[in-house]
Design a protein around this motif. Sequence first.
Motif, PDB file in Angstrom:
ATOM      1  N   ILE A 229      -0.540   0.541 -18.677  1.00  0.00           N
ATOM      2  CA  ILE A 229      -0.309  -0.620 -17.823  1.00  0.00           C
ATOM      3  C   ILE A 229      -1.324  -0.545 -16.689  1.00  0.00           C
ATOM      4  O   ILE A 229      -1.180   0.218 -15.745  1.00  0.00           O
ATOM      5  N   ASP A 230      -2.349  -1.348 -16.827  1.00  0.00           N
ATOM      6  CA  ASP A 230      -3.492  -1.332 -15.922  1.00  0.00           C
ATOM      7  C   ASP A 230      -3.371  -2.498 -14.935  1.00  0.00           C
ATOM      8  O   ASP A 230      -2.453  -3.311 -15.025  1.00  0.00           O
ATOM      9  N   ALA A 231      -4.290  -2.571 -14.012  1.00  0.00           N
ATOM     10  CA  ALA A 231      -4.296  -3.655 -13.030  1.00  0.00           C
ATOM     11  C   ALA A 231      -5.673  -4.294 -12.968  1.00  0.00           C
ATOM     12  O   ALA A 231      -6.689  -3.622 -13.197  1.00  0.00           O
ATOM     13  N   VAL A 232      -5.704  -5.584 -12.692  1.00  0.00           N
ATOM     14  CA  VAL A 232      -6.973  -6.286 -12.521  1.00  0.00           C
ATOM     15  C   VAL A 232      -7.814  -5.561 -11.479  1.00  0.00           C
ATOM     16  O   VAL A 232      -9.026  -5.376 -11.639  1.00  0.00           O
ATOM     17  N   ASP A 233      -7.153  -5.124 -10.422  1.00  0.00           N
ATOM     18  CA  ASP A 233      -7.801  -4.364  -9.350  1.00  0.00           C
ATOM     19  C   ASP A 233      -6.903  -3.162  -9.054  1.00  0.00           C
ATOM     20  O   ASP A 233      -5.765  -3.328  -8.613  1.00  0.00           O
ATOM     21  N   THR A 234      -7.413  -1.973  -9.311  1.00  0.00           N
ATOM     22  CA  THR A 234      -6.609  -0.765  -9.122  1.00  0.00           C
ATOM     23  C   THR A 234      -6.102  -0.628  -7.695  1.00  0.00           C
ATOM     24  O   THR A 234      -5.040  -0.041  -7.454  1.00  0.00           O
ATOM     25  N   SER A 235      -6.814  -1.190  -6.743  1.00  0.00           N
ATOM     26  CA  SER A 235      -6.405  -1.043  -5.344  1.00  0.00           C
ATOM     27  C   SER A 235      -5.107  -1.786  -5.027  1.00  0.00           C
ATOM     28  O   SER A 235      -4.574  -1.641  -3.923  1.00  0.00           O
ATOM     29  N   TYR A 236      -4.581  -2.561  -5.980  1.00  0.00           N
ATOM     30  CA  TYR A 236      -3.257  -3.158  -5.783  1.00  0.00           C
ATOM     31  C   TYR A 236      -2.220  -2.081  -5.483  1.00  0.00           C
ATOM     32  O   TYR A 236      -1.183  -2.358  -4.884  1.00  0.00           O
ATOM     33  N   VAL A 237      -2.508  -0.858  -5.927  1.00  0.00           N
ATOM     34  CA  VAL A 237      -1.553   0.231  -5.736  1.00  0.00           C
ATOM     35  C   VAL A 237      -1.236   0.424  -4.253  1.00  0.00           C
ATOM     36  O   VAL A 237      -0.103   0.788  -3.890  1.00  0.00           O
ATOM     37  N   TYR A 238      -2.190   0.166  -3.372  1.00  0.00           N
ATOM     38  CA  TYR A 238      -1.940   0.268  -1.930  1.00  0.00           C
ATOM     39  C   TYR A 238      -0.914  -0.785  -1.497  1.00  0.00           C
ATOM     40  O   TYR A 238       0.049  -0.477  -0.782  1.00  0.00           O
ATOM     41  N   LYS A 239      -1.114  -2.010  -1.927  1.00  0.00           N
ATOM     42  CA  LYS A 239      -0.201  -3.093  -1.578  1.00  0.00           C
ATOM     43  C   LYS A 239       1.202  -2.814  -2.108  1.00  0.00           C
ATOM     44  O   LYS A 239       2.200  -2.978  -1.382  1.00  0.00           O
ATOM     45  N   TRP A 240       1.280  -2.401  -3.364  1.00  0.00           N
ATOM     46  CA  TRP A 240       2.593  -2.174  -3.973  1.00  0.00           C
ATOM     47  C   TRP A 240       3.331  -1.033  -3.301  1.00  0.00           C
ATOM     48  O   TRP A 240       4.535  -1.097  -3.083  1.00  0.00           O
ATOM     49  N   ARG A 241       2.596   0.029  -2.951  1.00  0.00           N
ATOM     50  CA  ARG A 241       3.240   1.168  -2.301  1.00  0.00           C
ATOM     51  C   ARG A 241       3.671   0.798  -0.878  1.00  0.00           C
ATOM     52  O   ARG A 241       4.737   1.233  -0.416  1.00  0.00           O
ATOM     53  N   LEU A 242       2.870   0.014  -0.189  1.00  0.00           N
ATOM     54  CA  LEU A 242       3.249  -0.455   1.146  1.00  0.00           C
ATOM     55  C   LEU A 242       4.532  -1.287   1.073  1.00  0.00           C
ATOM     56  O   LEU A 242       5.416  -1.158   1.933  1.00  0.00           O
ATOM     57  N   GLN A 243       4.659  -2.121   0.053  1.00  0.00           N
ATOM     58  CA  GLN A 243       5.864  -2.926  -0.130  1.00  0.00           C
ATOM     59  C   GLN A 243       7.077  -2.033  -0.359  1.00  0.00           C
ATOM     60  O   GLN A 243       8.147  -2.244   0.229  1.00  0.00           O
TER      61      GLN A 243
END
Length: 307
Positions: A229-243
């Motif tokens: 399960i990949d992401a268009v932009d791996t840096s989304y991980v920062y946003k998701w973890r902040l949430q």
Amino acid sequence: MAVIIDDKSPICIPFILEKLKEHQEANGGPISAPPFFIGLNGVQGVGKTTLVTLLAKTLEESPYSLPVSVLSIDDLYLTHDDQVALAKSNPLNPLVQHRGEPGTHDLELAATLFTALKSEQPALIPRYDKSQFNGHGDRMDKAKWISVNQEGQPKIKVVIFEGWCVGFQALTDDEVKAKWEESKRVHQADVKFPRTTLWSLRLEDLLFVNCMLKGYDVMTNLFDAMIHIDAVDTSYVYKWRLQQEAELREQTGRGMTDEEVVKFVDGYYPAYELFSGKLRRGIVKCKGCQLRLVVRDDRKVQDIVVI
């Protein structure tokens, strides 16, 4: 509150059922077939837990009725004492000062466990408690490990192995160096996308993690199927973890600050930068046995790729 949309299970479960059927037919049927190993890699916060739960439930219930063991790479972390020793022996390498990156897992334990599961021999599934030592974590006492394949128990026929770095494989030293040098060029040019952190680390620190990752093939080479399960932009991980942490603070009054979250994810991000590309190209020997889902920042599936 962030909502994780489960549009992944309806794609992944039929894929796994098809590959499991092929595996069983090629090995004399469900009873005589060796255990079927599934690797599952998902960017942190993308919704792995929901998928793993539904996949295991589907396989365990009729009409499949298969004994399933769900393993997390987190449960293979070094003991607290061994992690402290690793950090002390590599004091200048920030990537191994805490659990997380390749090199902070017990590969001897992993080899023993996976060999036993593959041969349907008795095994103990370790468990790890992240709350121990003020959040630094430690392995639970053996009395709390899970016994499988013991006398009188059905033999495990499906192993689901999940984790943020499951399926990552080592690169050549030259490939690591090339990625590090490119990161430095991107940083110096002040380019905001894609996000890169490799420039901030010493090359020898990255090479150490890369070298340690070679030992993880004792697990990766057993995969009969892989879900990424990949992401268009791996840096989304920062946003998701902040949430996630914001919700935790709201609900419990505890949780990392935004600054602590960024520092926490920074500890994992170099591995995403280094090893995601190879995983995207496919790491399972069987052609057509790897499924890659690419999700947007709302966690919904945008693309489906079979490798």
